[in-house]
Design a protein around this motif. Structure first.
Motif, PDB file in Angstrom:
ATOM      1  N   PHE A  28       0.863  -1.178   0.000  1.00 34.77           N
ATOM      2  CA  PHE A  28       0.000   0.000   0.000  1.00 34.77           C
ATOM      3  C   PHE A  28       0.903   1.233   0.000  1.00 34.77           C
ATOM      4  O   PHE A  28       2.096   1.177   0.292  1.00 34.77           O
ATOM      5  CB  PHE A  28      -0.939   0.004   1.212  1.00 34.77           C
ATOM      6  N   GLU A  29       0.345   2.319  -0.396  1.00 32.39           N
ATOM      7  CA  GLU A  29       1.083   3.556  -0.572  1.00 32.39           C
ATOM      8  C   GLU A  29       0.683   4.576   0.495  1.00 32.39           C
ATOM      9  O   GLU A  29      -0.493   4.665   0.843  1.00 32.39           O
ATOM     10  CB  GLU A  29       0.819   4.152  -1.956  1.00 32.39           C
ATOM     11  N   VAL A  30       1.728   5.312   1.024  1.00 26.87           N
ATOM     12  CA  VAL A  30       1.466   6.429   1.948  1.00 26.87           C
ATOM     13  C   VAL A  30       2.181   7.655   1.417  1.00 26.87           C
ATOM     14  O   VAL A  30       3.215   7.553   0.748  1.00 26.87           O
ATOM     15  CB  VAL A  30       1.957   6.120   3.379  1.00 26.87           C
ATOM     16  N   GLU A  31       1.615   8.804   1.718  1.00 30.63           N
ATOM     17  CA  GLU A  31       2.225  10.051   1.261  1.00 30.63           C
ATOM     18  C   GLU A  31       3.461  10.355   2.106  1.00 30.63           C
ATOM     19  O   GLU A  31       3.455  10.235   3.332  1.00 30.63           O
ATOM     20  CB  GLU A  31       1.226  11.201   1.382  1.00 30.63           C
ATOM     21  N   LYS A  32       4.566  10.721   1.433  1.00 28.83           N
ATOM     22  CA  LYS A  32       5.814  11.055   2.124  1.00 28.83           C
ATOM     23  C   LYS A  32       5.605  12.318   2.950  1.00 28.83           C
ATOM     24  O   LYS A  32       5.015  13.286   2.489  1.00 28.83           O
ATOM     25  CB  LYS A  32       6.920  11.293   1.098  1.00 28.83           C
ATOM     26  N   PRO A  33       6.079  12.340   4.205  1.00 34.90           N
ATOM     27  CA  PRO A  33       5.923  13.545   5.035  1.00 34.90           C
ATOM     28  C   PRO A  33       6.483  14.771   4.331  1.00 34.90           C
ATOM     29  O   PRO A  33       7.550  14.716   3.696  1.00 34.90           O
ATOM     30  CB  PRO A  33       6.724  13.200   6.294  1.00 34.90           C
ATOM     31  N   GLU A  34       5.747  15.867   4.444  1.00 40.75           N
ATOM     32  CA  GLU A  34       6.138  17.092   3.740  1.00 40.75           C
ATOM     33  C   GLU A  34       7.530  17.570   4.150  1.00 40.75           C
ATOM     34  O   GLU A  34       8.307  18.040   3.326  1.00 40.75           O
ATOM     35  CB  GLU A  34       5.112  18.190   4.012  1.00 40.75           C
ATOM     36  N   SER A  35       7.877  17.433   5.434  1.00 39.24           N
ATOM     37  CA  SER A  35       9.178  17.892   5.898  1.00 39.24           C
ATOM     38  C   SER A  35      10.316  17.144   5.204  1.00 39.24           C
ATOM     39  O   SER A  35      11.342  17.736   4.857  1.00 39.24           O
ATOM     40  CB  SER A  35       9.294  17.725   7.414  1.00 39.24           C
ATOM     41  N   ILE A  36      10.122  15.834   5.004  1.00 42.60           N
ATOM     42  CA  ILE A  36      11.149  15.032   4.321  1.00 42.60           C
ATOM     43  C   ILE A  36      11.230  15.428   2.853  1.00 42.60           C
ATOM     44  O   ILE A  36      12.324  15.590   2.288  1.00 42.60           O
ATOM     45  CB  ILE A  36      10.850  13.532   4.460  1.00 42.60           C
ATOM     46  N   ALA A  37      10.086  15.613   2.243  1.00 44.22           N
ATOM     47  CA  ALA A  37      10.059  16.007   0.828  1.00 44.22           C
ATOM     48  C   ALA A  37      10.738  17.356   0.629  1.00 44.22           C
ATOM     49  O   ALA A  37      11.512  17.543  -0.318  1.00 44.22           O
ATOM     50  CB  ALA A  37       8.621  16.053   0.334  1.00 44.22           C
ATOM     51  N   ASN A  38      10.444  18.295   1.519  1.00 44.63           N
ATOM     52  CA  ASN A  38      11.042  19.626   1.398  1.00 44.63           C
ATOM     53  C   ASN A  38      12.553  19.570   1.560  1.00 44.63           C
ATOM     54  O   ASN A  38      13.300  20.237   0.838  1.00 44.63           O
ATOM     55  CB  ASN A  38      10.443  20.576   2.434  1.00 44.63           C
ATOM     56  N   GLN A  39      13.029  18.788   2.528  1.00 47.72           N
ATOM     57  CA  GLN A  39      14.474  18.701   2.749  1.00 47.72           C
ATOM     58  C   GLN A  39      15.161  18.007   1.583  1.00 47.72           C
ATOM     59  O   GLN A  39      16.282  18.364   1.212  1.00 47.72           O
ATOM     60  CB  GLN A  39      14.768  17.973   4.059  1.00 47.72           C
ATOM     61  N   GLU A  40      14.501  17.013   1.000  1.00 47.56           N
ATOM     62  CA  GLU A  40      15.075  16.371  -0.184  1.00 47.56           C
ATOM     63  C   GLU A  40      15.212  17.363  -1.331  1.00 47.56           C
ATOM     64  O   GLU A  40      16.189  17.321  -2.089  1.00 47.56           O
ATOM     65  CB  GLU A  40      14.201  15.186  -0.602  1.00 47.56           C
ATOM     66  N   LEU A  41      14.245  18.284  -1.453  1.00 47.06           N
ATOM     67  CA  LEU A  41      14.325  19.319  -2.483  1.00 47.06           C
ATOM     68  C   LEU A  41      15.524  20.231  -2.217  1.00 47.06           C
ATOM     69  O   LEU A  41      16.294  20.548  -3.132  1.00 47.06           O
ATOM     70  CB  LEU A  41      13.033  20.134  -2.509  1.00 47.06           C
ATOM     71  N   LEU A  42      15.687  20.635  -0.958  1.00 49.23           N
ATOM     72  CA  LEU A  42      16.826  21.491  -0.610  1.00 49.23           C
ATOM     73  C   LEU A  42      18.136  20.774  -0.918  1.00 49.23           C
ATOM     74  O   LEU A  42      19.071  21.367  -1.476  1.00 49.23           O
ATOM     75  CB  LEU A  42      16.779  21.858   0.877  1.00 49.23           C
ATOM     76  N   ASN A  43      18.201  19.510  -0.568  1.00 44.85           N
ATOM     77  CA  ASN A  43      19.436  18.761  -0.769  1.00 44.85           C
ATOM     78  C   ASN A  43      19.727  18.477  -2.230  1.00 44.85           C
ATOM     79  O   ASN A  43      20.869  18.148  -2.597  1.00 44.85           O
ATOM     80  CB  ASN A  43      19.380  17.441   0.014  1.00 44.85           C
ATOM     81  N   SER A  44      18.722  18.586  -3.062  1.00 47.40           N
ATOM     82  CA  SER A  44      18.925  18.329  -4.492  1.00 47.40           C
ATOM     83  C   SER A  44      19.597  19.500  -5.204  1.00 47.40           C
ATOM     84  O   SER A  44      20.066  19.362  -6.333  1.00 47.40           O
ATOM     85  CB  SER A  44      17.579  18.030  -5.169  1.00 47.40           C
ATOM     86  N   TYR A  45      19.669  20.660  -4.525  1.00 48.56           N
ATOM     87  CA  TYR A  45      20.307  21.828  -5.140  1.00 48.56           C
ATOM     88  C   TYR A  45      21.816  21.618  -5.261  1.00 48.56           C
ATOM     89  O   TYR A  45      22.438  20.911  -4.470  1.00 48.56           O
ATOM     90  CB  TYR A  45      20.032  23.077  -4.305  1.00 48.56           C
ATOM     91  N   LEU A  46      22.392  22.264  -6.259  1.00 44.67           N
ATOM     92  CA  LEU A  46      23.839  22.227  -6.459  1.00 44.67           C
ATOM     93  C   LEU A  46      24.529  23.138  -5.453  1.00 44.67           C
ATOM     94  O   LEU A  46      23.885  23.863  -4.696  1.00 44.67           O
ATOM     95  CB  LEU A  46      24.167  22.696  -7.886  1.00 44.67           C
ATOM     96  N   ASP A  47      25.862  23.119  -5.429  1.00 41.39           N
ATOM     97  CA  ASP A  47      26.611  24.074  -4.639  1.00 41.39           C
ATOM     98  C   ASP A  47      26.338  25.481  -5.176  1.00 41.39           C
ATOM     99  O   ASP A  47      26.125  25.680  -6.379  1.00 41.39           O
ATOM    100  CB  ASP A  47      28.110  23.779  -4.715  1.00 41.39           C
ATOM    101  N   LEU A  48      26.372  26.466  -4.297  1.00 39.99           N
ATOM    102  CA  LEU A  48      25.934  27.819  -4.666  1.00 39.99           C
ATOM    103  C   LEU A  48      26.693  28.407  -5.856  1.00 39.99           C
ATOM    104  O   LEU A  48      26.099  29.021  -6.745  1.00 39.99           O
ATOM    105  CB  LEU A  48      26.060  28.753  -3.459  1.00 39.99           C
ATOM    106  N   LYS A  49      28.002  28.235  -5.873  1.00 45.00           N
ATOM    107  CA  LYS A  49      28.772  28.889  -6.940  1.00 45.00           C
ATOM    108  C   LYS A  49      28.483  28.287  -8.319  1.00 45.00           C
ATOM    109  O   LYS A  49      28.792  28.903  -9.338  1.00 45.00           O
ATOM    110  CB  LYS A  49      30.261  28.837  -6.640  1.00 45.00           C
ATOM    111  N   ASP A  50      27.845  27.097  -8.343  1.00 42.36           N
ATOM    112  CA  ASP A  50      27.480  26.499  -9.630  1.00 42.36           C
ATOM    113  C   ASP A  50      26.318  27.226 -10.301  1.00 42.36           C
ATOM    114  O   ASP A  50      26.047  27.005 -11.491  1.00 42.36           O
ATOM    115  CB  ASP A  50      27.104  25.027  -9.436  1.00 42.36           C
TER     116      ASP A  50
END
Length: 557
Positions: A28-50
């Motif tokens: 069965f499927e459950v929705e991923k907690p928003e806090s985890i999803a948001n942090q994964e989005l932040l972590n997907s960003y490149l280094d700033l100077k890129d």
């Protein structure tokens, strides 16, 4: 699109006897907690100077303000800085107070270790700062201009200042604009053989302090010290006038200093001894309030002495010209050694830092009249005048590399548009005196509530100068102990807005770069913005929404 976790479970009976087979698995499927999803989005960003387009912004430097000790110890800040930024600014370690020792020598060991480490990491270093009023080795500088000791004897009275008015030297007295000052003819002094000072109050004033004559002295008085004032006085008519304690002439501290002084048309000697009270302490001027009688007052043979229980020391204050000479030499000694030492690696300097006064934004800051100067506070401009910046730029140019970029820098330029205009006018003055200012730095210690129209206006005004423009110390505070997601997003939006306005108004050839001052949030016990959550990372080095907002802004450059 929803973020989904897939979870597989075995039936109880099947799990007891066997491993789960496909036919036994319940999915069965459950929705991923928003806090985890948001942090994964932040972590997907490149280094700033890129995110900086180097083709369209070939000279742009993305900078970080860091602690030198954090960097040379090669801890997390070292790695974070090298991965995300092109240029480093030491928050304290390259300032006068950190480098200059009590004897005036320079200890550059930490600075050189920092420069070596940065060079190995292939990040540039921005020199911060050469001429400032804070974080100075003030005890050393004040020692250089302390009064000269003429003689020393046993217990007795030391002469602090004296005036017999036989010369035109006015270094230890002055008057306000309500009175006129002149001298008697020779032979009309108190002893009948010299001259005296004439102070004329032409009309009766509403208050006695509206017309004032001042005796200045140094060092300032301290609680418990014993002083005697002696002087010869007279006036064209009978009069009595009061005295006040001033920090400096016009900077009132206490209503009484040396009592009421009686004066008649005949010369008489006034003598008063006092023990300095707490309300009189730190004063360096006696005000004589002459406004209640319209007459000419005469002064001669003024002498202020201080009792020394262990020894009588005769002091003589250095003249303003001598102080200017000494402090000018100290400035050259500091800048010449610092810039020469760093020249192989440092190619840009914050030469003059925070020159403009907040209350009078078209004028320079001053320490004159301040009674609570910090132990590391020293105003070069109080001794070198308005040209102190002219001299600082001249020395930085003389001892540095020919192509070094030299900046003037200040804060609150987006808060006070007049201050922004004031520093622009000061740049014009510096250049009118023959020195080139390459760039203007705007610190931008702002908040989520800062006036966005003012930010845009500031960038417009700075762009019109044609100078390189550097956002030199950017951070955005939030004003709450526990920021909500909404507030953190407002912070992210403000970081992004600053970069957008920089891109919109600063032409490419004037974009020196942007330096972030708050990499990580400040802890509650920090000296800078304690607990203000101003950074791009949390205290445990987790990316915040501010990181993505700043990155999104950089991507538009």
């Amino acid at each position: 699109m929803k973020n989904i976790f897939k979870i597989g479970l075995c039936t109880i009976s099947a799990c007891i006897a066997f491993s789960c087979a496909d036919t036994d698995r319940l999915e069965f499927e459950v929705e991923k907690p928003e806090s985890i999803a948001n942090q994964e989005l932040l972590n997907s960003y490149l280094d700033l100077k890129d995110y900086v387009n180097r083709e369209t912004n070939p000279n742009f430097k993305l900078g970080a303000g860091i602690s030198l000790s954090d960097y040379i110890n090669r801890n997390v800040i070292y790695r974070l800085s090298n991965r995300n930024f092109d240029e480093l600014t030491a928050g304290y370690a390259m300032k006068h107070g950190a480098v200059v020792q009590s004897d005036g020598s320079l200890n550059l060991d930490n600075v050189n270790e920092f420069l070596t480490s940065a060079s190995e990491s292939e990040v540039s270093v921005f020199g911060h700062t050469l001429a400032w009023h804070a974080n100075q080795k003030a005890t050393y500088l004040n020692k250089l201009i302390a009064p000269d000791t003429l003689s020393s004897t046993g217990p007795g009275w030391d002469t602090i200042t004296a005036a017999d008015f036989e010369s035109d030297n006015t270094s230890n007295y002055e008057a306000n604009a309500a009175v006129t000052v002149s001298f008697t003819a020779d032979g009309e002094g108190a002893n009948g053989s010299g001259r005296a000072l004439k102070v004329t109050n032409a009309e009766v004033r509403a208050n006695d302090w509206n017309a004032q004559f001042f005796l200045k002295f140094s060092p300032v008085v301290q609680v418990g010290e014993k002083y005697t004032l002696t002087m010869d006085v007279r006036s064209d008519v009978n009069a009595t006038y009061s005295t006040q304690a001033h920090v400096t002439p016009g900077a009132y501290k206490h209503w009484d200093f040396f009592g009421q002084i009686p004066s008649t048309p005949t010369w008489s000697t006034y003598t008063r001894e006092i023990v300095v009270s707490e309300s009189q302490a730190t004063c360096g001027a006696i005000a004589f309030n002459l406004g209640l009688t319209a007459t000419t007052y005469y002064f001669d043979n003024i002498r202020l002495t201080k009792y020394n229980e262990t020894g009588s020391v005769q002091l003589e204050d250095k003249t303003p010209e001598k102080k200017q000479e000494i402090i000018g030499a100290a400035l050259e000694d500091w800048i010449s050694q610092m810039v020469t030492n760093c020249a192989p690696y440092v190619k840009a300097w914050d030469v003059v830092n925070e020159p403009m006064d907040d209350g009078n934004p078209y004028e320079l800051k001053t320490g004159v009249g301040k009674t609570n100067l910090a132990s590391d506070e020293f105003y070069w401009q109080d001794y070198l005048g308005k040209d102190y910046a002219v001299e600082a730029f001249k020395l930085a140019r003389q001892y540095g590399n020919p192509d070094d970029k030299l900046f003037i820098n200040d804060y609150n330029l987006e808060y006070s548009i007049d201050k922004c205009k004031g520093i622009i006018e000061y740049v014009k003055y510096i250049e009118s005196q023959g020195q080139q200012v390459d760039g203007i730095g705007t610190q931008m210690h702002i908040s989520i509530n800062s006036n966005k129209e003012n930010i845009a206006t500031m960038f417009q005004l700075l762009a019109e100068t044609g100078k390189l423009i550097k956002v030199s110390e950017l951070d955005v505070r939030v004003f709450v102990e526990e920021p909500t997601e909404e507030i953190l997003q407002q912070q992210a939006d403000m970081y992004k807005y600053v970069v957008e306005m920089y891109e919109q108004y600063i032409p490419v050839n004037q974009r020196y770069g942007i330096t972030v001052w708050g990499l990580i949030d400040s802890p509650e016990n920090a000296s800078w913005l304690p607990g203000e959550h101003q950074g791009l990372w949390t205290l445990d080095y987790t990316r915040k929404p501010a990181y993505t907002g700043f990155a999104d802004g950089l991507e538009q450059l």
